[in-house]
Design a protein around this motif. Structure first.
Motif, mmCIF file in Angstrom:
data_model
loop_
_atom_site.group_PDB
_atom_site.id
_atom_site.type_symbol
_atom_site.label_atom_id
_atom_site.label_comp_id
_atom_site.label_asym_id
_atom_site.label_seq_id
_atom_site.Cartn_x
_atom_site.Cartn_y
_atom_site.Cartn_z
ATOM 1 N N SER A 87 42.103 19.803 53.744
ATOM 2 C CA SER A 87 42.777 21.101 53.770
ATOM 3 C C SER A 87 44.215 20.868 54.223
ATOM 4 C CB SER A 87 42.066 22.084 54.705
ATOM 5 O OG SER A 87 42.331 21.768 56.055
ATOM 6 N N PRO A 88 45.118 21.793 53.915
ATOM 7 C CA PRO A 88 46.528 21.601 54.285
ATOM 8 C C PRO A 88 46.751 21.454 55.785
ATOM 9 C CG PRO A 88 46.314 23.340 52.650
ATOM 10 C CD PRO A 88 44.925 23.007 53.105
ATOM 11 N N SER A 116 39.629 11.696 47.332
ATOM 12 C CA SER A 116 40.568 12.397 46.459
ATOM 13 C C SER A 116 39.894 12.710 45.124
ATOM 14 C CB SER A 116 41.807 11.531 46.222
ATOM 15 O OG SER A 116 41.455 10.368 45.477
ATOM 16 N N SER A 159 54.025 9.994 50.760
ATOM 17 C CA SER A 159 52.745 10.526 50.287
ATOM 18 C C SER A 159 51.625 9.493 50.357
ATOM 19 C CB SER A 159 52.883 11.031 48.843
ATOM 20 O OG SER A 159 53.309 9.982 47.990
ATOM 21 N N HIS A 183 48.674 12.082 49.340
ATOM 22 C CA HIS A 183 48.968 13.492 49.630
ATOM 23 C C HIS A 183 49.191 14.203 48.309
ATOM 24 C CE1 HIS A 183 51.246 16.931 51.453
ATOM 25 N NE2 HIS A 183 50.317 16.754 52.370
ATOM 26 N N GLU A 184 48.269 15.092 47.979
ATOM 27 C CA GLU A 184 48.313 15.778 46.692
ATOM 28 C C GLU A 184 47.962 17.248 46.889
ATOM 29 O OE1 GLU A 184 46.303 15.323 42.220
ATOM 30 O OE2 GLU A 184 45.728 13.979 43.854
ATOM 31 N N ASN A 185 48.715 18.116 46.238
ATOM 32 C CA ASN A 185 48.500 19.567 46.357
ATOM 33 C C ASN A 185 48.531 20.027 47.813
ATOM 34 O OD1 ASN A 185 48.151 19.806 43.530
ATOM 35 N ND2 ASN A 185 45.994 19.237 43.720
ATOM 36 N N GLY A 186 49.404 19.394 48.595
ATOM 37 C CA GLY A 186 49.571 19.800 49.988
ATOM 38 C C GLY A 186 48.482 19.332 50.927
ATOM 39 N N MET A 187 47.600 18.426 50.459
ATOM 40 C CA MET A 187 46.488 17.975 51.296
ATOM 41 C C MET A 187 46.349 16.456 51.243
ATOM 42 S SD MET A 187 43.527 20.804 50.432
ATOM 43 C CE MET A 187 43.576 20.469 48.664
ATOM 44 N N TRP A 188 45.883 15.879 52.347
ATOM 45 C CA TRP A 188 45.571 14.458 52.406
ATOM 46 C C TRP A 188 44.118 14.239 52.012
ATOM 47 C CZ3 TRP A 188 49.224 10.859 53.045
ATOM 48 C CH2 TRP A 188 50.424 11.225 53.649
ATOM 49 N N SER A 189 43.870 13.174 51.253
ATOM 50 C CA SER A 189 42.502 12.795 50.903
ATOM 51 C C SER A 189 42.465 11.286 50.681
ATOM 52 C CB SER A 189 42.013 13.546 49.655
ATOM 53 O OG SER A 189 42.899 13.337 48.568
#
Length: 221
Positions: A87-88, A116, A159, A183-189
């Motif tokens: 989540s962000p 991710s 990122s 870091h993609e779409n404002g979230m870390w995975s």
């Protein structure tokens, strides 16, 4: 250091009240000519011989570092409830910690959620993820592990986050893993989790873990 003109540093900060957070400082360097009349300008002018002052250009400008942004995130490891997925609001440290916690309690389904989208697509589904974990001796050591120690954290790029973790399996065997997050779409995975086999790196991890264990009693006092 993310390049000659950009620097990022993440710091764990604890206030006198006991409140903790992670601060990410981003600095950028820009070229700037020394202003006439300032000490820097006088030094620059003095570096040009008097007989060339009228024709010679000023020396190349020196880079000036400036703080461009500071971002705050919740401290990892704070709070009783573990997150259920990216989540962000979550820092990369929290993502790694949450997946390790899920794997320790053998909740493969929960651990899968922190991968991710690209990694999930490569692996398949939760069932295939569980099969991969059980087939691989070293990755399988993450399931029900006794302890996990973070050895090194770094921001490879704005990122890309990397963390080296030493894990002691349920059978007492120690493995070293490198977590790589994007870091993609404002979230870390989690993009990848790689086993570290290089004896030199493993030895360095051993030394770091030993130093942490040695320092822990002193911190408690």
């Amino acid at each position: 250091m993310l390049g000659p003109n950009k620097y990022v540093q993440r710091m764990s900060v604890t206030a006198p009240s006991g409140e903790s957070c992670i601060l990410t400082f981003t600095m950028t360097a820009t070229a700037a000519q020394p202003e006439p009349g300032t000490a820097a300008g006088a030094v620059a002018a003095a570096s040009i011989p008097a007989d060339q002052a009228a024709t010679s250009p000023l020396p190349p400008p020196e880079p000036v570092w400036r703080l461009s942004s500071v971002r705050g995130e919740p401290q990892f490891g704070v709070g009783g409830a573990q997150p259920v997925g990216p989540s962000p609001e979550l820092s990369p440290e929290q993502i790694v910690e949450a997946q390790l916690a899920a794997l320790q309690r053998k909740d493969v389904s929960a651990a899968f959620q922190f991968l991710s989208p690209g990694s999930q697509k490569i692996i398949g589904d939760e069932r295939q993820f569980a099969e991969n974990m059980s087939r691989h001796r070293r990755y399988g050591g993450l399931l029900g592990h006794i302890a996990a120690t973070s050895v090194r954290r770094c921001m490879a790029r704005p990122s890309t986050y990397m963390e080296i973790v030493s894990v002691t399996s349920a059978s007492g065997i120690r493995f070293v893993f490198c977590y790589i997050l994007g870091h993609e779409n404002g979230m870390w995975s989690i993009d990848f989790v790689k086993v570290i086999d290089d004896p030199r790196l493993v030895a360095a991890v051993d030394s770091s873990c030993a130093a942490q264990r040695k320092a822990r009693p002193a911190e408690e006092h």
